[in-house]
Every structure is written in C-alpha cells, then in structure tokens.
Design an enzyme around this catalytic site. Structure first.
Site, PDB file in Angstrom:
ATOM      1  CB  ALA A 171      -8.654  -1.796  19.682  1.00 44.12           C
ATOM      2  CG  LEU A 202     -14.887  -2.176  15.317  1.00 43.18           C
ATOM      3  CD1 LEU A 202     -14.930  -1.031  14.751  1.00 43.18           C
ATOM      4  CD2 LEU A 202     -15.580  -2.325  16.601  1.00 43.18           C
ATOM      5  CB  VAL A 209     -15.575 -10.618  19.830  1.00 36.46           C
ATOM      6  CG1 VAL A 209     -15.596 -10.254  21.328  1.00 36.46           C
ATOM      7  CG2 VAL A 209     -15.558 -12.143  19.644  1.00 36.46           C
ATOM      8  CB  ALA A 264     -19.614  -6.313  15.268  1.00 38.30           C
ATOM      9  CE  LYS A 269      -8.474 -16.654  22.698  1.00 42.95           C
ATOM     10  NZ  LYS A 269      -9.547 -17.246  21.891  1.00 42.95           N
ATOM     11  CD  GLU A 309     -14.591 -15.263  32.932  1.00 45.90           C
ATOM     12  OE1 GLU A 309     -14.276 -16.071  32.451  1.00 45.90           O
ATOM     13  OE2 GLU A 309     -14.480 -14.755  34.325  1.00 45.90           O
ATOM     14  CB  VAL A 333     -10.055 -18.712  29.560  1.00 50.45           C
ATOM     15  CG1 VAL A 333      -9.838 -20.322  30.228  1.00 50.45           C
ATOM     16  CG2 VAL A 333      -8.293 -18.389  29.634  1.00 50.45           C
ATOM     17  CG  ASP A 372      -7.308 -21.381  20.787  1.00 46.33           C
ATOM     18  OD1 ASP A 372      -7.372 -20.344  20.853  1.00 46.33           O
ATOM     19  OD2 ASP A 372      -8.255 -22.351  21.306  1.00 46.33           O
ATOM     20  CE  LYS A 390      -9.013 -20.515  24.135  1.00 46.83           C
ATOM     21  NZ  LYS A 390      -9.897 -21.316  23.177  1.00 46.83           N
TER      22      LYS A 390
END
Lengths: 428, 428
Positions: free
Chosen positions: A10, A12, A15, A17, A107, A131, A134, A203, A207
């Site tokens: 879910a 596209l 990342v 793609a 995140k 994974e 972060v 942001d 993380k």
C-alpha cells in the site's frame, strides 16, 4: 521449496515503486537467499492511473488499503502510505487483526501508536517490522534489536534527519544563513510538505523514540522526547563552535538514568573529529553504545528510493526466512512505561546572547549564572554592533535544570537582548 | 515460557570467560529479550584449575571439547577454542553431526573449512553462526546476511585487523618506523603468537573471505585472497600519502567482476577525509556497498572480551529466538565456486622506488612504465642520499597486470635499487 511469500503493498510513492522494482528485478537473488519466492499479490495507492515507472498490471489493485491488508492472497502487508493516523493506521490494524505480518516505513505511526500496534501484533501472532522507519538504509533496528541484544545499552545517539544535516552543513560550508540554507534545501525538494517535521526535529524525534523503546525495553513515548529544532542556530553559532573544535548537529540522544529515560532531539555541539562531527550533508549516522560492545557507529543514506526500499525488503527477507522477532525486541506486554527524565545527565553547554551596551552587563550575566550554580568554563565578548555585543559562554558540566534556572533569571538582569541560545555539548 | 536454551562452551580464554559472565550477569535481560532462559550446561578448556575470574562450579566440565559438543544437555555448542583444524574443527563437526547448533568466533576454521561445515550444518538441520569471527563486536555478518539481503553487493571493504591499524596509525602519529611501531604493539600484547597472522594480513584475509562468500553467494575461498602484509610500508610512504591527502590502511576489498571474484587484503591508500581514512588505532571498520542501499559504514571495536562476547551472544540470542538463517545467507549446496580474478579492476597505484644516481635513470623508469601501458599521473624525485634518490609515482588508473608487467621490467633498467613498493589507491 516453500510457497512464495505474497506481498500486498500500500502506497506507491518513491519507496513503494522501489520495492516493486526490487521484487521484480531480483526474484532470483531473493529466492536464492530466502529459499522461497517473493511475489506481489496486489497493490494500493490513491491514483491508479499515475505512471510510476514500473509495470503494475501483473498485480491486483485495491483502492482501499484496508481491503488490501486483509486479502486472502496477502501474507505480508507492506505499509508505505505514511501518516500517524488515517488509512495507514487503519490498514495496519486490519492486517494484524487478519493475522498478516506487517512491514512498514512509517515512523510517525509507530512513534504515536507503537505500543498498541506491538500488542496487537503479539495477540495475533504476527510480526511488525519497521527497519525503513529509522535511518533509511542503515540496518540499525536489526543491529539494536538483534546483533547487540546481549548488551545493556548505555546510550544511543543519532543524526537521523538528512535535511537538517544538509542545512547545517551548507550553513558552514557555504557561509549561508539559516534562511538561505533552508531555501536551498527547499529548492532541492529535500523538505517535507510541512517543513516543521524536518527542521523542528519531529521526524528525527519519531525515530529516536523507536530506538529508545528497543534499547531500554520501554513503551514508545514520543511525547516525552524533548524536541528542539534547528531554526535558532545561526551561522555565528556554527563558526564559534568550529573555532572551538565542534560541529553543530541535530542530535538525538537517549539514555536510561537513575531518574528515568532521557530522550532529546536538539541541536548539539559534538567534537569535530568524532564520526558524528565528520558527518556531512544528507547522510545519517546512528551511534549505539553498549556495556559489552563499546561504541558501534553506523552510517549510510537516511532516505531515498533505493536505501529505503532496501530496508523494507530486508524485513521482507527476514519474514520469508521465517525469522520472527518481537516488534521492539521484547514481548509487547512486558515493555514498561518509562519515567521521562528531562536531560538529567550533567553536560557542558554552549550559550550565545546579545549583551546591551551598559556598564556591568557582563558581570550581571555571570552572576545570574553563578547564582543558579552554573559555572563558566570559557567566555568571549565581541565588539558592540548596534549597541549590542555577542557574548559566548561555555559552561562547565551542569544540569539542564540549573541552566534553565539561570536562563530564567537572565531577563531580570535587563542587559540581554532577545532570548539566549543554549546548546548542549554532547561528549562522544 | 519455553525451556532454557542450554549452551556448551569450549574455550575459556578472554572471550569464553566474557560469554560466561554475560550469561550469568544478564539472565533477566536475555530472558526478557528472547522469551526464554539461556543457561550453560557445561564448559571445556585445557586447564581446569586456572582462575578465569568467573565461577565455573555450576557447570559440567569436559576435558575434551568433542565430548562437550555432543552432550545431551547441550543445545548450542559455542566454539571459542580457535585454530583452523585440530580440536576446534573436530568439535564443531561432532556438534553439527549430533544436531547441535553452533556459534563460533573462529575465522580461521571457517576460512579454511567454511563450505564443508556449512554443508554439514545444512545436512543436519543446524545453524552455524559466526558474527564474532569478523570485526569483533560490529554486527556486520548480520547486516550483510540479513539487513542488506535485498541488495546486489557491489563492493565490501574492511579494516579488520586492529593491530595493523594501530601500527600504521602509530607510525604516522609518532613518526615511528615500522619496526618501532611493531615493537610497541608487541609490548602492548596486541600481536598474535605468530605475528604474521596479523601483519601478514592472514587474520584479516580470513575475515574478508567470509564476507565475500555472503556478499556473492560463493564458496569461501580464502586461498584466492591476494594477501600482502604491511611489513614493507615505510614511514616515508605514510608521509607521502598524507601529503597527497591519503592514509595507508591494511584494506580488504572484495567485488565481483566480469572476470571473476576479486579478493585482496593489502596496504592501500584511501582518501584521508573518508571514514576509512579517518579510522585510527585499533578500531575496525567495514564498508558495504549495495546497488540499492548505496554505502553503509560500520565501525566499532574489532577485538577484546566485551565486544567479541557481545557478538557471540548476539548469535546465541538469535538461536534462542528461533531465528534460523543459512550459514552464508544462502543454502550451502547452492553456493558456487567463484573464479578468482586477480585485482582486475583498474585503479591508480602509488609507487616508491630508489633510483641510482645515474644519468637518464628517471627516463628509464618512466619508459618501462610507459611500455607496459602504465601512464604517470604524478611523479616526484627527491635528493640523492647515499647515491640513491627516492622517487614517488602516482599512476593513472591501470590494471594490476599492466603494473606487474612494468614492475617486472624495472630490474632490467639497472637503475632501481631494491624492490619498488606498489600500493593500490582504492577509491572510496
């Protein structure tokens, strides 16, 4: 050979793609390394018509990620929608309730709902891996959760927002003001739609809160992260820091102390010769310190299609191999609520303030510090410009509480213009 | 709660004692993180009487590690005996044949017998893990095997012998000769009983051969690693390199090329400003480059009780959690024999030689290089001392084969005293 592991993806964007490309282009490699095929059953995104540079006609399509998450032909739900609530949260919850494993790069979702989602995963016998959430491509969640699991973690530090590090690096290398460097980063498309997520430290704070939970077996508590953005760092601060052998970084630090869990994401001075000090541009770095292992430094790209997709697929490979590790490295039901401790560990601080051109001004500042118990290690006053003189102070080690008491007392001296800048010097 | 995971530990030197301490002191932490207890059933070492700073009376004792390896009450055999053959090999084989999982820190054993042992592990449904064998506490085996498993690995580089890096760093910082820095390292107890294992690059070469196997899905082939020690690096080389913006490191490099697998462990010049160039003292660094992730740098202690025991216990934690990954990241039966390719990738080289005080000497050297197809980027000749003048040359990119042809032709010029030093400049 087992049946293939079937993904539902879910989101596209870049990342998503990238993940589709890896699954398509590396099927033999992935099968060799995991012992089973990895396939995509279906995908979901807002706009079905958009060209994403990768063919999608082989896969089912769902307009609603929740529907995708619960499809019978999906074993692993890959959530790349983003956002702490809304469809991302609904779909991840639906996937876990339906017994699907989940891999996410989100995140914000985990910083706000990590504990509840980890519990949900546990109740349903699912794994929830993140994974990619972060430090992009750096396999730091794996290192902390698995490789270093025999350590009591003494400190985790990280430069985990490439945009902020780019801005700070450009201020120094190009002699740019914060506004100029910000505009440059914006022009290059480095900033989030809401830039405060980057430059406000949110942001990166998300993380850090995830690393804290793993390091200390605590429930994710993003709200307890002391956040300070880079907007008040001036080119003068950067130059002064450099003169003293330091660099300024938006640095996340977490550590467990006798008073509770410290989590801060704020501009700090770090030694220029340290790996953190040497980190330039958009690269990320995480430093993990353990009682057995000493200091482990990991460095790499913190964003971008390839690195983030690499991290997503690392989690998928783990699941394909049958690896099942708890979300935060310990059973969710055993994670404890940490007592938040505001920067309790004593540290030296860097202070900059503008002193009015009045007799005895410097003495008044020095005595305000002294009365709060903050002692001065170095002090420099510069020439007056427009009736104000910049003063730079490096304190001896002090607690943040003592420093704040001093800062609170400074307005009453009547000799300081504007608000002082106070940056911790983190010893690394 | 599952039954405890029961260890049999063979070898109670520094690392073995460190592992026992972790199991004793961190039982709650380990249980919280793995969901089960970790216990020691029995241990083995050469001398039962020796005080190792940790109580052993709670555990069974075996004089013979092979007996330990096959005890009914041992689930995981931890091999810390060392040595490529002899009891370590016999005990690991016995453990695998008896269906025990194995954790080892033994790089020599795996470099020489990794393929056979991986096959044996596979036949018996066991895992064979060796995080501690490469770069001490840095969880690099895990990063390469698992976290970065969705990448085609384009290059792996490593500074993986702390003693060599210490010697090279001290030559530069202290202006010491190689012999002086070697003696200093020896006095500090940094050298192996056979120092050639360190300074000859053998120990680091063992580690590189294990990284190559994982990176490229090939059978471990230590014999194909081109080994060159640091014994011929002089303080002059270090100073000259420094002047040109480089540092000299004993650098392992592996990459797959169209002509085959390149594996070299040799003194190389790397940019002083790169993470590898900045690595000082006994610290290790591994750089992994993947087509998706870009460059990942990992840095940490490469040896010592705590770091190595941390890595051993990281593998034990994996097994306690039920993680079962193939030895080299793919089924042993599918690992292919690689064609070894001697440094085929063109690179610039640094050359140093002593030129006799004869007319036309420099021209003769230059033409020997030119005839072999090696073109000169920079050249410096220094004053004659004792009828010989040091000459330094940096070539343009050339193959090692062309360079070797040039070096073979140089004695016939009759103007070069002794053997030239040739070091690759690795672009990082």
């Amino acid at each position: 050979m087992s049946d293939p592991l079937r993904l539902g993806i879910a989101g596209l964007g870049t990342v998503g793609a990238g993940v589709v490309k890896i699954v398509r282009q590396k099927s033999l490699l992935l099968e060799a390394r995991t012992g089973r095929g990895i396939a995509i059953s279906a995908v979901s995104a807002r706009n079905r018509e958009k060209d994403r540079g990768v063919p999608l006609t082989d896969y089912g399509w769902e307009d609603d990620p929740v529907t995708l998450a619960t499809r019978d032909d999906v074993d692993v739900f890959v959530e790349l929608v983003g956002g702490s609530d809304g469809p991302a949260k609904a779909a991840v919850e639906a996937a876990l309730k339906a017994g699907k494993d989940v891999v996410t790069a989100n995140k914000a979702l985990l910083a706000h709902h990590g504990q509840a989602l980890a519990e949900l995963a546990e109740e349903n016998g699912c794994v929830l891996r993140f994974e990619a959430a972060v430090a992009g491509g750096i396999p730091v969640i794996k290192a902390l959760t698995e490789g270093l699991a025999a350590n009591d973690i003494t400190r985790v530090m990280g430069v985990m927002n490439g945009t902020c590090n780019y801005i700070l690096t450009r201020m120094e290398s190009g002699g740019l003001s914060y506004a100029e460097a910000f505009a440059e980063a914006d022009g290059l498309g480095f900033l989030e739609a809401d830039p405060e997520l980057d430059v406000g430290g949110i942001d990166a704070g998300h993380k850090l809160s995830l690393l804290s939970a793993i390091a200390y077996g605590t429930q994710v508590s993003f709200d307890a992260v002391e956040l300070e953005g880079i907007g008040r760092v001036s080119i003068d601060d950067i130059r002064q820091a450099s003169d003293m052998g330091y660099k300024i970084k938006l640095l996340g630090v977490c550590r467990m102390t006798g008073r509770g869990l410290e989590q801060s994401m704020s501009p700090c001075l770090v030694p220029a010769s340290s790996p953190l000090g040497q980190l330039e541009g958009g690269t990320n770095m995480v430093v993990i310190e353990g009682d057995q292992v000493g200091q482990i430094v990991m460095r790499g790209a913190g964003a971008g299609e390839g690195p983030t997709a690499s991290a997503v697929m690392g989690d998928v490979v783990d699941i394909a191999r049958g690896t099942r590790v708890t979300t935060f490295g310990a059973p969710a039901s055993k994670l404890v609520k940490a007592t938040p401790a505001k920067a309790a560990t004593p540290a030296p601080y860097y202070l900059r303030m503008n002193l009015a051109d009045k007799p005895g001004a410097l003495a008044k500042v020095a005595s305000a510090l002294g009365e709060a118990g903050v002692s001065i290690h170095r002090m420099r006053q510069y020439d007056h410009v427009d009736n104000a003189a910049p003063v730079l102070i490096v304190t001896h080690k002090t607690t943040r509480a003592a420093l704040d008491a001093a800062l609170d007392a400074i307005p009453a001296t009547g000799v300081v213009q504007g608000e002082p800048v106070a940056l911790r010097i983190e010893q690394v």
